[in-house]
Write an enzyme that holds these catalytic residues in place. Structure first.
Site, PDB file in Angstrom:
ATOM      1  N   GLU A   1      75.997 -31.091  -4.357  1.00 25.06           N
ATOM      2  CA  GLU A   1      76.161 -31.746  -3.071  1.00 25.06           C
ATOM      3  C   GLU A   1      77.587 -32.211  -2.832  1.00 25.06           C
ATOM      4  O   GLU A   1      77.989 -32.376  -1.681  1.00 25.06           O
ATOM      5  CB  GLU A   1      75.209 -32.942  -2.967  1.00 25.06           C
TER       6      GLU A   1
ATOM      7  N   HIS B   1      70.313 -37.757   4.545  1.00 21.58           N
ATOM      8  CA  HIS B   1      69.604 -36.963   3.535  1.00 21.58           C
ATOM      9  C   HIS B   1      70.564 -36.101   2.715  1.00 21.58           C
ATOM     10  O   HIS B   1      70.425 -35.980   1.509  1.00 21.58           O
ATOM     11  CB  HIS B   1      68.566 -36.063   4.207  1.00 21.58           C
TER      12      HIS B   1
ATOM     13  N   ARG C   1      71.127 -27.341   5.775  1.00 21.59           N
ATOM     14  CA  ARG C   1      70.553 -26.901   4.505  1.00 21.59           C
ATOM     15  C   ARG C   1      69.049 -26.738   4.641  1.00 21.59           C
ATOM     16  O   ARG C   1      68.367 -27.604   5.161  1.00 21.59           O
ATOM     17  CB  ARG C   1      70.858 -27.923   3.413  1.00 21.59           C
TER      18      ARG C   1
ATOM     19  N   SER D   1      68.989 -27.253  -2.395  1.00 19.65           N
ATOM     20  CA  SER D   1      70.021 -28.013  -3.107  1.00 19.65           C
ATOM     21  C   SER D   1      69.883 -27.834  -4.620  1.00 19.65           C
ATOM     22  O   SER D   1      70.890 -27.788  -5.336  1.00 19.65           O
ATOM     23  CB  SER D   1      69.937 -29.493  -2.741  1.00 19.65           C
ATOM     24  N   LEU D   2      68.663 -27.736  -5.103  1.00 18.90           N
ATOM     25  CA  LEU D   2      68.473 -27.552  -6.545  1.00 18.90           C
ATOM     26  C   LEU D   2      68.986 -26.184  -6.983  1.00 18.90           C
ATOM     27  O   LEU D   2      69.652 -26.056  -8.014  1.00 18.90           O
ATOM     28  CB  LEU D   2      66.996 -27.716  -6.916  1.00 18.90           C
TER      29      LEU D   2
ATOM     30  N   ARG E   1      64.473 -30.487  10.054  1.00 18.60           N
ATOM     31  CA  ARG E   1      64.662 -31.937  10.035  1.00 18.60           C
ATOM     32  C   ARG E   1      65.702 -32.402  11.058  1.00 18.60           C
ATOM     33  O   ARG E   1      65.577 -33.496  11.606  1.00 18.60           O
ATOM     34  CB  ARG E   1      65.058 -32.390   8.631  1.00 18.60           C
TER      35      ARG E   1
END
Length: 300
Positions: free
Chosen positions: A102, A77, A112, A117-118, A6
């Site tokens: 976060e 994001h 990342r 993140s989860l 991204r």
């Protein structure tokens, strides 16, 4: 190419915009309808793979992404930064303050991977909860200074009682524009300096906002209370970006497009001076402790 990381795609979009090839609203057009020429039932394939995106564009913009391009642009994001915590306990340098997910720094480095993140939150949230519970059991209740409580309450109520001040929403929107335009995807020294000047001006104005009305369901009051936090984090991000004169992961400096090994060995830490101002320090990265090395050797 549109399936690259991204940060790379975001920089490519910004290059198109800055070189005059952007879309009317400051983004670019993404076309995925071409896939219909490659596979059978391409439209149904798009709907099945991107159901939320299909319905979102159809309902909000009356655009069928299986037939025409959609206008897109990069936005915030994730933040690769936050409260510095101990890797094992998740406790910060403030005794009793634990952080995970976060808002805590260190796990993802400069970029990342999607979906991580989860996992971060589940693993380190468990650690934070366990050690926070242990800390609470082992510590006695802290002493509370009633004068400090009264002072904090009076300060929080000021926007409710102030007449004629600026709207906190206006300052919030202005801050969003500053960070998007001057501390965004591609960072430049002169723009970062402009951002810091604008942030300092907003900090002075934020002390005079007003949000008259009831305490219940007063979103303007909540925004007024949150402005100090938003401005503090924004200043920290801009100062850290100005200090890191290299490009690494999602952080890209226009004048310093390559990595710098010296910066790779350090994190940028934000400290508070005694007068309340902010300073920036480089803190060496600790990659492995003796205990970690022992565990690694045992695993081998």
């Amino acid at each position: 190419p549109e399936l690259l990381t991204r940060d790379h795609v975001a920089r490519c979009i910004m290059r198109e915009v800055r070189e005059g090839r952007g879309s009317p609203h400051g983004g670019v057009f993404l076309d995925i309808a071409w896939i219909k020429s490659r596979i059978p039932n391409g439209a149904e394939h798009i709907k099945r793979k991107l159901p939320a995106m299909y319905h979102q564009f159809k309902q909000l913009a009356n655009i069928d992404i299986t037939e025409e391009p959609m206008e897109i642009g990069p936005t915030t994001h994730y933040t690769m930064g936050g409260v510095r915590v101990d890797a094992e306990t998740q406790m910060s340098s403030v005794p009793g303050l634990f952080a995970a997910g976060e808002c805590a720094a260190g796990l993802h480095g400069a970029n990342r991977l999607g979906g991580n993140s989860l996992s971060d939150l589940l693993v380190f949230g468990k650690r934070a909860g366990e050690f926070a519970a242990r800390f609470a059991r082992e510590q006695s209740a802290g002493a509370i200074n009633p004068d400090e409580v009264e002072e904090a309450a009076a300060r929080a109520l000021e926007p409710l009682n102030r007449e004629g001040g600026e709207s906190p929403y206006a300052l919030q929107h202005e801050l969003q524009d500053v960070m998007q335009d001057l501390v965004g995807i591609v960072r430049r020294q002169e723009e970062l300096e402009q951002a810091l000047d604008r942030i300092h001006a907003l900090q002075a104005r934020a002390a005079k906002v007003s949000a008259p009305g009831n305490r219940e369901y007063n979103a303007g009051w909540h925004t007024a209370l949150d402005l100090k936090n938003l401005l503090t984090v924004s200043e920290a991000i801009a100062r850290a970006a100005a200090e890191r004169k290299e490009s690494r992961g999602a952080h890209f400096r226009d004048a310093f497009p390559a990595k710098d090994a010296g910066f790779g060995a350090a994190n940028i830490a934000v400290r508070q001076n005694t007068d309340g101002s902010m300073r920036i320090e480089r803190v060496p990265v600790v990659t492995q402790t003796p205990e970690h090395r022992q565990i690694i050797e045992e695993m081998k």
